[in-house]
Design an enzyme around this catalytic site. Sequence first.
Site, PDB file in Angstrom:
ATOM      1  N   MET A  30     -11.578 -33.527  15.583  1.00 50.02           N
ATOM      2  CA  MET A  30     -12.520 -32.535  16.123  1.00 50.02           C
ATOM      3  C   MET A  30     -13.923 -33.159  16.169  1.00 50.02           C
ATOM      4  SD  MET A  30     -11.235 -28.814  14.995  1.00 50.02           S
ATOM      5  CE  MET A  30     -11.938 -28.788  13.357  1.00 50.02           C
ATOM      6  N   GLY A  31     -13.993 -34.501  16.194  1.00 51.71           N
ATOM      7  CA  GLY A  31     -15.282 -35.174  16.246  1.00 51.71           C
ATOM      8  C   GLY A  31     -15.966 -35.168  14.890  1.00 51.71           C
ATOM      9  N   LEU A  33     -17.070 -37.743  13.444  1.00 48.37           N
ATOM     10  CA  LEU A  33     -16.230 -38.760  12.802  1.00 48.37           C
ATOM     11  C   LEU A  33     -16.943 -39.408  11.618  1.00 48.37           C
ATOM     12  CD1 LEU A  33     -14.679 -40.509  15.955  1.00 48.37           C
ATOM     13  CD2 LEU A  33     -13.898 -38.472  14.714  1.00 48.37           C
ATOM     14  N   HIS A  37     -11.980 -40.882   9.293  1.00 48.90           N
ATOM     15  CA  HIS A  37     -11.440 -41.028  10.648  1.00 48.90           C
ATOM     16  C   HIS A  37     -11.353 -42.509  11.017  1.00 48.90           C
ATOM     17  CE1 HIS A  37     -13.331 -36.897  11.040  1.00 48.90           C
ATOM     18  NE2 HIS A  37     -12.101 -36.671  11.467  1.00 48.90           N
ATOM     19  N   GLY A 147      -4.988 -37.506   7.865  1.00 47.85           N
ATOM     20  CA  GLY A 147      -5.410 -37.769   6.485  1.00 47.85           C
ATOM     21  C   GLY A 147      -4.757 -36.788   5.514  1.00 47.85           C
ATOM     22  N   LYS A 149      -6.190 -35.553   2.986  1.00 44.82           N
ATOM     23  CA  LYS A 149      -7.117 -34.563   2.430  1.00 44.82           C
ATOM     24  C   LYS A 149      -6.702 -33.161   2.879  1.00 44.82           C
ATOM     25  CE  LYS A 149     -11.183 -33.260   3.814  1.00 44.82           C
ATOM     26  NZ  LYS A 149     -11.428 -31.823   3.659  1.00 44.82           N
ATOM     27  N   ASP A 150      -6.313 -33.064   4.140  1.00 47.86           N
ATOM     28  CA  ASP A 150      -5.783 -31.787   4.655  1.00 47.86           C
ATOM     29  C   ASP A 150      -4.280 -31.778   4.402  1.00 47.86           C
ATOM     30  OD1 ASP A 150      -8.205 -30.572   5.817  1.00 47.86           O
ATOM     31  OD2 ASP A 150      -8.198 -32.382   7.023  1.00 47.86           O
ATOM     32  N   GLN A 153      -2.115 -29.112   6.066  1.00 51.24           N
ATOM     33  CA  GLN A 153      -2.047 -29.377   7.507  1.00 51.24           C
ATOM     34  C   GLN A 153      -0.992 -30.451   7.790  1.00 51.24           C
ATOM     35  OE1 GLN A 153      -5.500 -29.793  10.301  1.00 51.24           O
ATOM     36  NE2 GLN A 153      -5.233 -31.984   9.989  1.00 51.24           N
ATOM     37  N   LEU A 184     -14.328 -37.417   1.805  1.00 49.88           N
ATOM     38  CA  LEU A 184     -15.124 -37.356   3.032  1.00 49.88           C
ATOM     39  C   LEU A 184     -14.657 -36.192   3.895  1.00 49.88           C
ATOM     40  CD1 LEU A 184     -15.560 -41.057   4.217  1.00 49.88           C
ATOM     41  CD2 LEU A 184     -16.959 -39.707   2.677  1.00 49.88           C
TER      42      LEU A 184
END
Length: 279
Positions: A30-31, A33, A37, A147, A149-150, A153, A184
């Site tokens: 989603m940008g 970055l 990313h 990643g 981190k999610d 998801q 991050l």
Amino acid sequence: MHILRSIEELRLLRAQTLTSSQTIGFVPTMGALHLGHAELLKVSAAKSDVTIASIFINPKQFNSASDLAKYPRTVEEDLETCRIFNVDYVYLPEISDIYPAGFDTFITPGSLGSLFEGASRPGHFAGMATVVVKLFNIVQPNIAFFGKKDYQQLAIIRRFVADLNFPIHIFGMETVREADGLALSSRNAQLTEGERKEAPKFFEILQTFKRSFPDTNSLNEAISDALRQFGELQHFQLDYFDLAEQDTLHPSRDTNKPLVALGAILGSQVRLIDNQELQ
Ligand code: PAF
């Protein structure tokens, strides 16, 4: 690096420029970055013949208009990051390309989507899964990079890729952290000064908990201790902290299974999520 703005351009690329023997790596974003990313882009470039990144702030995965409005928009810097990390194509769609008038179909995750982030952010995972399915259909990658981190998801994406027979390998990558341990995130920029100072304690609590694992005798004690430490945070409220099976995310205390500790804390403007795999 080429910028593609329409589904037609992607279709032409797949049909006329790329060959079926080329491995297509895909990094949906989603940008805004950051170095997390950048790691995904780097690994995609190393593992694939062609890397396609997408930048699309997906309105359907935000829970409120104000959260969507606050989300950082840094397209020029993002394109530069993509160039530096050897992205071949960036897909930069318009909202109307992804959600044309009359759009009315959603991918709704099952039990994996109902707890933790799903409980705190109703509709978020349906919005996320819908856009990822659409992007997979548009880009048709062989490998896609996400990643850890999610964590939830990633588990949901792995599940629907298996359930809906997408011929795509999902590559989960370790969380990239600041030197002080803070995971991050594009949302870290919205932390107040006090929140930013305290935020690394989140990872410290998870690590302390992980060190005490898998001593089953003291598991309840370790959980209480972690909850006490979350309660002592000055700038954040605990949303949830729990242990779950790594693939199904069913809450569990069975230390013989691969478990993950998951948490979310709420600051004034931002909620932070983080996790630690325990085996
Ligand atoms: O993780 C993200 O940035 C988003 O949820 C994703 C996967 C790009 C879908 O919008």
